[in-house]
Design an enzyme around this catalytic site. Structure first.
Site: not given
Length: 150
Positions: A78-80
């Site tokens: 989950q890069f966000t």
């Protein structure tokens, strides 16, 4: 490295309609990796996740870990989690690790969690358009950042 840990009674991930990972009771872990992350961050965070005591005991107190309840982990990249939102309305993800750094750390996290729990870690597919479903049990949601160890 950041993780959002959700205590779940069930969770699943689908990519293109195909299930890539599914668990019953355990943790859905959303994992964000940044450029500054190291193997030390990974080991510290994996130990926190594997040993987190947030499952109810016989007195309904959060005293039990994954091992105590025979729980599983569904790990989703989950890069966000590294979104910067100070300026404007469009988040910046400049702190998120690029693929060449993030994928090896993500894969190491899978192996480290498996080593610590003695169970297969279920996953999504790194970089894919994933559809994640869960039943948050409690709800219990905990955020951990390896840069805030102290």
């Amino acid at each position: 490295m950041r993780a959002v840990i959700q205590r779940v009674s069930e969770a699943a991930c689908k990519v293109n309609g195909e299930i890539t990972g599914v668990i019953e009771q355990g943790f859905l872990v959303l994992l964000g990796i940044e450029d500054a992350d190291t193997d030390e961050d990974l080991v510290w965070l994996a130990q926190k996740i594997a040993n987190m005591r947030v499952f109810g005991d016989e007195n309904d107190l959060m005293n039990k870990s994954l091992a105590d309840i025979d729980g599983r982990i569904l790990l989703i990249s989950q890069f966000t989690l590294f979104a910067q939102t100070k300026k404007g309305n469009r988040p910046s993800f400049i702190r998120a690790a690029k693929v060449d750094k993030a994928i090896p750390l993500y894969n190491k996290m899978i192996l480290e969690l498996e080593k610590l729990t003695g169970k297969k870690t279920e996953t999504g597919i790194f970089g894919a358009d994933m559809k994640v479903s869960l039943v948050n049990d409690g709800p219990v949601t905990i955020m951990i950042d390896s840069k805030n160890k102290e």
